[in-house]
Enzyme design. Sequence first.
Site, mmCIF file in Angstrom:
data_model
loop_
_atom_site.group_PDB
_atom_site.id
_atom_site.type_symbol
_atom_site.label_atom_id
_atom_site.label_comp_id
_atom_site.label_asym_id
_atom_site.label_seq_id
_atom_site.Cartn_x
_atom_site.Cartn_y
_atom_site.Cartn_z
ATOM 1 N N ASP A 37 0.858 -6.677 -4.770
ATOM 2 C CA ASP A 37 0.497 -6.869 -3.363
ATOM 3 C C ASP A 37 -0.856 -6.234 -3.069
ATOM 4 O O ASP A 37 -1.042 -5.571 -2.048
ATOM 5 C CB ASP A 37 1.581 -6.259 -2.470
ATOM 6 C CG ASP A 37 1.604 -6.885 -1.075
ATOM 7 O OD1 ASP A 37 1.170 -8.047 -0.944
ATOM 8 O OD2 ASP A 37 2.037 -6.225 -0.132
ATOM 9 N N GLU A 55 6.586 0.787 11.800
ATOM 10 C CA GLU A 55 5.244 1.253 12.133
ATOM 11 C C GLU A 55 4.923 2.525 11.373
ATOM 12 O O GLU A 55 5.788 3.114 10.710
ATOM 13 C CB GLU A 55 5.132 1.492 13.645
ATOM 14 C CG GLU A 55 6.040 2.581 14.181
ATOM 15 C CD GLU A 55 6.038 2.634 15.712
ATOM 16 O OE1 GLU A 55 5.840 1.576 16.349
ATOM 17 O OE2 GLU A 55 6.249 3.720 16.265
ATOM 18 N N GLY A 61 -0.409 2.502 12.946
ATOM 19 C CA GLY A 61 -0.239 1.229 12.243
ATOM 20 C C GLY A 61 1.055 0.566 12.658
ATOM 21 O O GLY A 61 2.004 1.236 13.070
ATOM 22 N N ARG A 62 1.084 -0.741 12.556
ATOM 23 C CA ARG A 62 2.293 -1.474 12.916
ATOM 24 C C ARG A 62 2.423 -2.669 12.002
ATOM 25 O O ARG A 62 1.438 -3.316 11.649
ATOM 26 C CB ARG A 62 2.224 -1.911 14.382
ATOM 27 C CG ARG A 62 3.521 -2.513 14.909
ATOM 28 C CD ARG A 62 3.603 -2.386 16.432
ATOM 29 N NE ARG A 62 3.902 -1.014 16.836
ATOM 30 C CZ ARG A 62 3.440 -0.455 17.953
ATOM 31 N NH1 ARG A 62 2.638 -1.133 18.755
ATOM 32 N NH2 ARG A 62 3.763 0.788 18.256
ATOM 33 N N GLY A 63 3.651 -2.944 11.570
ATOM 34 C CA GLY A 63 3.898 -4.048 10.654
ATOM 35 C C GLY A 63 5.182 -4.763 10.983
ATOM 36 O O GLY A 63 5.782 -4.544 12.040
ATOM 37 N N LYS A 85 5.834 6.731 7.799
ATOM 38 C CA LYS A 85 6.143 5.306 7.788
ATOM 39 C C LYS A 85 7.594 5.137 8.204
ATOM 40 O O LYS A 85 8.503 5.703 7.587
ATOM 41 C CB LYS A 85 5.908 4.716 6.401
ATOM 42 C CG LYS A 85 6.132 3.215 6.329
ATOM 43 C CD LYS A 85 5.700 2.647 4.994
ATOM 44 C CE LYS A 85 4.204 2.665 4.835
ATOM 45 N NZ LYS A 85 3.761 1.926 3.623
#
EC number: 2.7.11.1
Length: 462
Positions: free
Chosen positions: A208, A98, A92-94, A114
Amino acid sequence: VTASCSSMSNHTKERVTMAKVTLENFYSNLIAQHEEREMRQQKLEKVMDQEGLADEEKRIRRSQHARKETEFLRLKRTRLGLEDFESLKVIGRGAFGEVRLVQKKDTGHVYAMKILRKADMLEKEQVGHIRAERDILVEADSLWVVKMFYSFQDKMNLYLIMEFLPGGDMMTLLMKKDTLTEEATQFYIAETVLAIDSIHQLGFIHRDIKPDNLLLDSRGHVKLSDFGLCTGLKRAHRTEFYKNLNHSLPSDLSKQTFQNMNSKRKAETWKRNRRQLAFSTVGTPDYIAPEVFMQNGYNKLCDWWSLGVIMYEMLIGYPPFCSETPQETYRKVMNWRETLTFPPEVPISEKAKDLILSRFCCEEEHRVGAAGVEEIKSNLFFEGVDYDHIRERPAAIPIEIKSIDDTSNFDEFPDSDILTPTGTPPPHPLLLLGTAAFISAGLHFSPMLRRVPLYFLLTHGD
């Protein structure tokens, strides 16, 4: 003494303050941990009495409980670092880092790590107003919440060692499917209702709720994530960004083109842009309740609005307010009475429409859930749902898992250099006070510490 105090530098005073906070937190932790152990023991005894267990069964259950408590204490004393884990793959990447699949070297256990870059969080002004108010998830002993096992830091990054859920997330599932059936939608929305209620019972609002934060375990059941990280860390909650409608609005032609698309084209356009929105610091306001933008205060009902938007997306193929830009989406959310419509070419039941329009995505005073979760669970759309056993039964969409480190339900991401020192330290190190203090990390803050802004910890930590 007075003279020496007055001559003390501000830096020294700040260090003294932080030492005082740290010591206060340490001893309040000890007391809180003892009280929590007592409460867990009392809860166990109550459950065993309710179940009518025989003495031998009670003895076995107490022994198992004692082993868990011992393991929990051992984990809390464990000091870990990056060198204790082997990185297997980026999953995952944000905007601020990541997520990697990692394996703990001594046990072989697999986790999701994370990684959050401190410098980026400061540079993007994402932490200026966050306060370390409460430890959020450590004692949330719930099947509906993603567990966090460890946290640590180095000069560049924060590391959260989370439970690895090989089913991926709801965003990925929705991108693979055109739409979900009403039966599948009923299952996922019902499980998410129970997940959201589990955190509301702790006294918290998620704020959220979106498909990215609904993770799926190895059997395809829902778990809620990013609780405690949501407030402030996403620019989506800096609502002035969306209110500036002069900000990169699409041309009239592009708006008209998008408005004239049929549902299939809208779904294709949404899915094409969706992953990029998840990566950006801007994010998307698609799932945010209008009262959150109003800045006049909001309550837990904002989470039910978000769930209504997700339900719409499951059934229709895209959320009701999706647009070419976040600003246009914001405008649609604020004018939801006119913009929340259903495309005639995608037929759905009246029960589903009523739940979305009249119960989830409506005025606060009419929104379902104000009188408690039973008001939601008893809605006609959920007729036939066995809430007490829903997690024990097969998921609506089965998950195929080949091994403990199977990542086939995640997108492919190229590797990065986030774990490679750049030689340029961040503006200031972050003091975690033993573990990740401002997130779901297992600390029980005293009233004094709850008033310490995270920005102070970011800029004055040792």
